[in-house]
Design an enzyme around this catalytic site. Structure first.
Site, PDB file in Angstrom:
ATOM      1  N   ASP A 166       3.472   4.837  -0.266  1.00 21.45           N
ATOM      2  CA  ASP A 166       2.409   4.551   0.687  1.00 21.45           C
ATOM      3  C   ASP A 166       1.550   3.388   0.176  1.00 21.45           C
ATOM      4  O   ASP A 166       1.498   3.118  -1.034  1.00 21.45           O
ATOM      5  CB  ASP A 166       1.550   5.808   0.851  1.00 21.45           C
ATOM      6  CG  ASP A 166       0.573   5.729   2.005  1.00 21.45           C
ATOM      7  OD1 ASP A 166       0.933   6.157   3.107  1.00 21.45           O
ATOM      8  OD2 ASP A 166      -0.557   5.227   1.801  1.00 21.45           O
ATOM      9  N   HIS A 205      -1.581   3.405  -0.069  1.00 24.71           N
ATOM     10  CA  HIS A 205      -2.653   3.979  -0.880  1.00 24.71           C
ATOM     11  C   HIS A 205      -2.096   4.892  -1.963  1.00 24.71           C
ATOM     12  O   HIS A 205      -1.056   5.525  -1.775  1.00 24.71           O
ATOM     13  CB  HIS A 205      -3.592   4.812   0.004  1.00 24.71           C
ATOM     14  CG  HIS A 205      -4.116   4.084   1.191  1.00 24.71           C
ATOM     15  ND1 HIS A 205      -3.471   4.091   2.417  1.00 24.71           N
ATOM     16  CD2 HIS A 205      -5.236   3.330   1.352  1.00 24.71           C
ATOM     17  CE1 HIS A 205      -4.169   3.369   3.280  1.00 24.71           C
ATOM     18  NE2 HIS A 205      -5.241   2.892   2.661  1.00 24.71           N
ATOM     19  N   ASP A 248       2.259   1.953   5.957  1.00 20.74           N
ATOM     20  CA  ASP A 248       1.015   1.204   6.142  1.00 20.74           C
ATOM     21  C   ASP A 248       0.899  -0.016   5.238  1.00 20.74           C
ATOM     22  O   ASP A 248      -0.122  -0.711   5.263  1.00 20.74           O
ATOM     23  CB  ASP A 248      -0.205   2.112   5.970  1.00 20.74           C
ATOM     24  CG  ASP A 248      -0.076   3.095   4.825  1.00 20.74           C
ATOM     25  OD1 ASP A 248       0.944   3.084   4.128  1.00 20.74           O
ATOM     26  OD2 ASP A 248      -1.013   3.891   4.629  1.00 20.74           O
ATOM     27  N   HIS A 291      -3.450  12.525   0.062  1.00 23.74           N
ATOM     28  CA  HIS A 291      -4.810  12.447  -0.501  1.00 23.74           C
ATOM     29  C   HIS A 291      -5.441  13.824  -0.694  1.00 23.74           C
ATOM     30  O   HIS A 291      -6.549  13.924  -1.227  1.00 23.74           O
ATOM     31  CB  HIS A 291      -5.721  11.606   0.397  1.00 23.74           C
ATOM     32  CG  HIS A 291      -5.319  10.172   0.506  1.00 23.74           C
ATOM     33  ND1 HIS A 291      -5.121   9.373  -0.598  1.00 23.74           N
ATOM     34  CD2 HIS A 291      -5.069   9.385   1.592  1.00 23.74           C
ATOM     35  CE1 HIS A 291      -4.768   8.160  -0.199  1.00 23.74           C
ATOM     36  NE2 HIS A 291      -4.721   8.139   1.116  1.00 23.74           N
TER      37      HIS A 291
END
Length: 345
Positions: A198, A200, A287, A163
């Site tokens: 991931d 996200h 995740d 990120h």
């Protein structure tokens, strides 16, 4: 597979972050590394512990290729400057952010904190900068091993990095470890790809390479219409300028299962193959598991075995960089399943 870890990562250990407007226990704690190390050791791979941190001009030079100098300076000095404020909290946490077409860079530390942290999920305390550098050092070591001839390596990195953009952190991320690994590989390969699996979207990675044609970026993730990071990760985002066509996003509905994930991964890898990369960075998130505290998908542990199998089939040398995946009873099993699948892929 050579696996790398730096124990100084444990110095980054802020206890809380803000979730839905409330202080909440941070899942991005040293316990993550303990659980991931357990899986590496159970897989039979050797874990290379890196030596104590020293000044590393080569690391800083590589980081300056993906992050701005003022952002790197901010990360180094922010805790000291923040705590010099009257009545400041122990943990750095912004309370104002630029929006619209803001271009003015403020001198005050409050303004700079809001500029460089795009959310309230990247708290820092006195040990954070050292821990963040240790995470980046781990990614660099794994990538260097592949550059030097290893066919595959794994970097056990925390905090994660995908990120973090050129001069902004967020979502527990400060320095973009996957982008750093790609930067190292670019020293020996003309075409490098990053495949992000991931939960996200890797918005920072996308931002860093948005206008570049030498590094292809791709991500499978929950649709940002309903999930963090919200503002980046749509299928229409394909890059710009020289980088147009070199970014690929495959968003999935909230709550997607392993079948949907693997179908999306196949689509992503088809686009990846068209680029014909000479080396690939795998930004590995765990995740997407159904029990993860940041739950957005419903993958089972067995699905990570199949993901590992599929990614092992990608041609060329590969660096696996740990991104998300937070403490649950399943976290160690999920990494172990991925590594086993990768071995038998």
């Amino acid at each position: 597979m050579k696996c790398f870890y730096h124990e100084a990562q444990g110095l980054h250990a802020p206890k809380h972050f803000f979730l839905r407007g409330q202080p909440a226990p941070s899942p991005e704690q040293p316990l993550r590394a303990d659980l991931l190390k357990k899986a590496v050791e159970a897989s039979g791979a050797s874990l290379n512990l890196l030596p104590p941190l020293t000044s590393d001009p080569r690391l800083m030079d590589r980081l300056k290729r993906i992050h701005t100098a003022r952002y790197l300076d901010f990360l180094e000095r922010v805790v000291e400057r923040w705590r010099a404020l009257p009545a400041a909290a122990e943990v750095v946490a912004p309370n104002v952010h630029p929006c619209g077409h803001a271009t003015f860079y403020p001198r005050h530390i409050i303004g700079q904190t809001g500029w460089h942290m795009h959310d309230m999920a990247c708290p820092m305390d006195e040990g954070s900068h050292t821990g963040i550098l240790a995470s980046a050092t781990t990614a660099q070591a794994a990538a260097q091993a592949v550059l030097d001839g290893e066919p595959v390596s794994y970097a056990l990195c925390r905090p994660p990095g995908h990120h973090a953009g050129p001069e902004r952190g967020g979502g527990f991320c400060f320095l973009n470890n996957s982008a750093l690994a790609a930067t190292v590989l670019r020293e020996g390969y003309e075409r490098v790809a990053i495949v992000d699996v991931d939960l996200h979207h890797g918005n920072g990675t996308q931002d860093i390479f948005w206008e570049r044609a030498d590094v292809w970026t791709g991500s499978v993730h929950v649709d940002p219409a309903d999930f963090y990071p919200f503002y980046w990760g749509a299928a229409e985002e394909v890059g710009a300028g020289d980088g147009k066509g070199y970014n690929c996003n495959v968003p999935l509905p909230l709550g997607a299962d392993g079948i949907g994930f693997l179908q999306a991964l196949s689509r992503l890898l088809s686009a990846h193959a068209v680029f014909k990369p000479q080396a690939t960075v795998i930004a590995l998130g765990l995740d997407a598991h159904k029990d993860d505290p940041l739950a957005g998908m419903a993958l089972e542990t067995e699905d990570f075995f199949r993901i590992g199998q599929r990614l092992a089939q990608v041609k060329g040398p590969k660096v696996i960089v740990q991104e998300g995946g937070y403490p649950t009873d399943s976290l160690s099993d999920n990494l172990a399943a991925f590594l086993q699948g990768f071995r038998w892929g």
